[in-house]
Design a protein around this motif. Structure first.
Motif, short mmCIF file in Angstrom:
data_model
loop_
_atom_site.label_atom_id
_atom_site.label_comp_id
_atom_site.label_asym_id
_atom_site.label_seq_id
_atom_site.Cartn_x
_atom_site.Cartn_y
_atom_site.Cartn_z
N ALA A 27 0.83 -1.22 0.00
CA ALA A 27 0.00 0.00 0.00
C ALA A 27 0.85 1.26 0.00
CB ALA A 27 -0.93 -0.01 1.21
N LEU A 28 1.87 1.30 0.86
CA LEU A 28 2.71 2.50 0.95
C LEU A 28 3.56 2.69 -0.31
CD1 LEU A 28 3.85 2.37 4.69
CD2 LEU A 28 1.98 3.68 3.67
N THR A 34 -6.57 5.23 -10.26
CA THR A 34 -7.95 5.69 -10.03
C THR A 34 -8.83 4.60 -9.41
OG1 THR A 34 -8.40 5.16 -12.36
CG2 THR A 34 -7.98 7.47 -11.80
N ARG A 35 -8.42 3.35 -9.57
CA ARG A 35 -9.22 2.25 -8.98
C ARG A 35 -9.05 2.17 -7.45
NH1 ARG A 35 -9.02 -1.11 -13.92
NH2 ARG A 35 -9.92 0.39 -15.36
N TYR A 36 -8.13 2.96 -6.91
CA TYR A 36 -7.77 2.81 -5.49
C TYR A 36 -7.82 4.14 -4.73
CZ TYR A 36 -6.06 -1.40 -7.71
OH TYR A 36 -5.99 -2.55 -8.46
N ASN A 56 -5.89 7.02 0.05
CA ASN A 56 -6.69 7.74 1.04
C ASN A 56 -6.00 7.64 2.41
OD1 ASN A 56 -8.86 7.72 3.27
ND2 ASN A 56 -9.93 8.62 1.54
N ASP A 57 -5.59 8.79 2.96
CA ASP A 57 -4.85 8.80 4.23
C ASP A 57 -5.64 8.17 5.36
OD1 ASP A 57 -2.81 10.03 2.92
OD2 ASP A 57 -2.97 11.95 3.93
N ASP A 58 -6.93 8.46 5.43
CA ASP A 58 -7.75 7.93 6.53
C ASP A 58 -7.84 6.41 6.45
OD1 ASP A 58 -8.23 10.44 7.57
OD2 ASP A 58 -10.06 10.74 6.40
N TRP A 59 -7.99 5.87 5.23
CA TRP A 59 -8.05 4.42 5.04
C TRP A 59 -6.75 3.78 5.52
CZ3 TRP A 59 -5.44 0.60 2.37
CH2 TRP A 59 -6.12 -0.59 2.15
N ARG A 75 -4.55 5.08 7.63
CA ARG A 75 -4.38 5.31 9.06
C ARG A 75 -5.24 4.32 9.87
NH1 ARG A 75 -5.40 10.39 8.79
NH2 ARG A 75 -3.27 11.05 8.37
N ASP A 76 -6.46 4.05 9.39
CA ASP A 76 -7.35 3.12 10.09
C ASP A 76 -6.75 1.72 10.18
OD1 ASP A 76 -9.21 5.09 10.46
OD2 ASP A 76 -10.52 4.46 8.81
N ARG A 77 -5.89 1.36 9.23
CA ARG A 77 -5.27 0.04 9.21
C ARG A 77 -3.87 0.04 9.79
NH1 ARG A 77 -9.04 0.97 6.20
NH2 ARG A 77 -10.55 -0.61 5.56
N GLY A 78 -3.47 1.17 10.33
CA GLY A 78 -2.16 1.27 10.96
C GLY A 78 -1.02 1.33 9.96
N PHE A 79 -1.33 1.63 8.68
CA PHE A 79 -0.30 1.66 7.65
C PHE A 79 0.40 3.02 7.58
CE2 PHE A 79 -2.53 -1.71 4.76
CZ PHE A 79 -2.27 -2.66 5.73
N LEU A 80 -0.28 4.07 8.05
CA LEU A 80 0.26 5.42 7.93
C LEU A 80 0.60 5.94 9.31
CD1 LEU A 80 0.79 7.45 5.64
CD2 LEU A 80 -1.40 8.53 6.23
N LYS A 81 1.85 6.33 9.49
CA LYS A 81 2.31 6.85 10.77
C LYS A 81 1.61 8.17 11.06
CE LYS A 81 6.43 8.28 13.31
NZ LYS A 81 7.89 8.52 13.23
N GLU A 82 1.09 8.31 12.29
CA GLU A 82 0.44 9.54 12.69
C GLU A 82 1.48 10.63 12.88
OE1 GLU A 82 -1.92 12.01 12.84
OE2 GLU A 82 -3.17 10.30 13.36
N GLU A 83 1.46 11.62 12.01
CA GLU A 83 2.46 12.66 12.07
C GLU A 83 1.95 13.95 12.71
OE1 GLU A 83 3.74 13.07 8.05
OE2 GLU A 83 4.92 11.22 8.10
N LYS A 84 0.69 13.97 13.12
CA LYS A 84 0.14 15.17 13.73
C LYS A 84 0.68 15.35 15.15
CE LYS A 84 -4.09 15.19 10.98
NZ LYS A 84 -5.56 15.12 11.00
N LEU A 85 0.67 16.60 15.60
CA LEU A 85 1.14 16.89 16.95
C LEU A 85 0.27 16.17 17.98
CD1 LEU A 85 1.77 20.74 16.67
CD2 LEU A 85 3.50 18.95 16.84
N THR A 86 0.90 15.78 19.08
CA THR A 86 0.19 15.15 20.18
C THR A 86 0.23 16.07 21.40
OG1 THR A 86 2.16 14.07 21.03
CG2 THR A 86 0.87 12.87 19.36
#
Length: 452
Positions: free
Chosen positions: A259-260, A306-308, A314-317, A319-330
């Motif tokens: 995915a990445l 375009t099929r994906y 999609n970042d949210d998709w 992130r929901d699967r733990g594939f995208l590291k959360e880069e926002k401030l905590t």
């Protein structure tokens, strides 16, 4: 020059050199861009071949209905051909496929039936079984059966293989392709190995599929089978089109890496490719020790990004699967950026006047209220003002008389989005337990952290 219909534009796709994404590979790496086919995928080749062979054999008759189980791309090729040739289409697919694929099939007038992914092929609910049942029930219907129909392999033996040989001037040393039905890799491999038996054919498999272990051990291991996200490659059975004798090696690639990498291809090469392409390039990089300077490696890019759009792109998709590291401030990040991390509190037995003086002295607008060192509430400028307007004598009263509910606590890992959503007119701050101490975060602190 013009073409008589869109089917005549299938094939003759470009071979493009990859650069940035393969900088660590000493070989020349070329991408066979199959998205220039009218259905934006390599499956157009075999879809047309299967239909034409069925017409010649009499299996597909005029006005007939094409019924097939497909992850989307084969369906698209069949649907386009059906429009030109006058057939109806019914497709079965799995609920793991992207919505965009289904919408595209329906755009060509096809009926799409979505079946569960996590069932055995023999299960009556599987997309294999449903398509077979419909073929029996629908009059004048034909099922291409892309997995076991050897016209699939033959299409790539007749077209894709010769194209690659000619485009590389016979210099190709390695072919890399995802393996699903097996027709693409087996057909190309058959042609190339006839030209040069030394050419290495490398198949890309996914975790949850049986191909790699079967190739290496000859054992069909049901324990290898489990649900996976990657689309277009891998299987839980052995299609007749997978010719294991022609495939020299299988490399498995994880859902996350596929995915990445799909996204990285667009960002580094400007090629908007699909999920199985991400698998192929991730596999290439995992196998980099296999390649040397002077090698010419061709990687199949089967379909279009375009099929994906609702999935790998999609970042949210992700992130929901733990594939995208959360880069926002905590919350932890915001506290670290605060000018002063020391929190000011006031004991519940102190007077309101002492609270007023503290607010004036420190130029703050709220104070957490403690009892025995524990935060049990808060007072704000608004609380004090409203109380004194009602009863000016409250100045001498203890703070507990005007204390309101405490600011909410958040975890130190809480995202800035979550914290911002909790801060409003009624709740002007949050509290965080950080390094064994209590810290406070206000709207000003968030603004300061973002702009720092």
């Amino acid at each position: 020059m013009w073409y008589n219909n869109i089917l005549e534009t299938i094939g003759h796709t470009p071979l493009v050199k990859l650069n940035k994404i393969v900088k660590d590979i000493p070989a020349t790496v070329l991408a066979k861009i199959e998205t220039t086919n009218p259905g934006n995928s390599i499956k157009d080749r075999m879809a047309l071949k299967m239909i034409e062979d069925a017409e010649r054999s009499g299996k597909l008759k005029p006005g007939g209905t094409i019924i097939e189980g497909t992850s989307g791309n084969t369906g698209m090729g069949l649907a386009i051909a059906a429009v030109i040739k006058g057939y109806k289409c019914i497709f079965t697919s799995t609920d793991k496929q992207s919505k965009e694929k289904f919408d595209a099939l329906r755009a060509f007038g096809a009926e799409v039936i979505v079946c569960p992914t996590n069932v055995d092929p023999e299960d009556p609910r599987s997309y294999y079984s449903v398509s077979s049942r419909l073929e029996r029930e629908v009059p004048n219907s034909w099922k291409p059966d892309q997995y076991d129909n050897l016209s699939n392999t033959e299409a790539h033996y007749e077209s894709t293989g010769p194209e690659i040989w000619e485009q590389t001037e016979g210099k190709i040393t390695h072919l890399i392709a995802g393996v699903g039905t097996g027709g693409t890799i087996s057909g190309i491999a058959k042609y190339l190995k006839e030209k040069n038996p030394a050419i290495q054919i490398l198949g890309i498999d996914t975790y949850g599929s049986v191909f790699k272990k079967y190739k290496e051990t000859g054992e069909f291991d049901k324990n290898e089978v489990y649900p996976y996200i990657t689309e277009g490659i891998g299987e839980d059975f052995l299609p007749a089109n997978v010719n294991f004798d022609l495939i020299d090696y299988f490399e498995k690639v994880s859902d996350k890496d596929a995915a990445l990498m799909t996204r990285e291809i667009a960002r580094k090469e400007g090629i908007f490719a699909g999920n199985s392409t991400g698998s192929a390039i991730a596999g290439l990089l995992q196998m980099k020790e296999r390649f040397k300077k002077g090698d010419v490696v061709v990687v199949i890019f089967p379909d279009h990004g375009t099929r994906y759009l609702g999935k790998m792109y999609n970042d949210d998709w992700l992130r929901d699967r733990g594939f995208l590291k959360e880069e926002k401030l905590t919350a932890r990040d915001i506290i670290r950026k605060k000018e002063s991390r020391e929190i000011v509190t006031i004991d519940i037995e102190k007077t309101v006047l002492e609270a007023i003086n503290t607010i004036k002295l420190l130029n703050i607008s709220q104070i957490p209220v403690t009892q025995a060192g524990m935060v049990i509430g808060k007072i704000t400028e608004s609380d004090i003002l409203n109380a004194l307007l009602e009863n000016p004598s409250l100045k001498s009263h203890p703070v507990k008389d005007i204390t309101t509910a405490s600011f909410p606590f958040v975890d130190a890992n809480a995202s800035i989005d979550k914290i911002s959503a909790m801060i409003n007119n009624d709740n002007i701050a949050v509290l965080v337990e950080h390094d064994g101490e209590i810290a406070i975060i206000t709207q000003y602190d968030i603004i300061n952290a973002i702009s720092a």
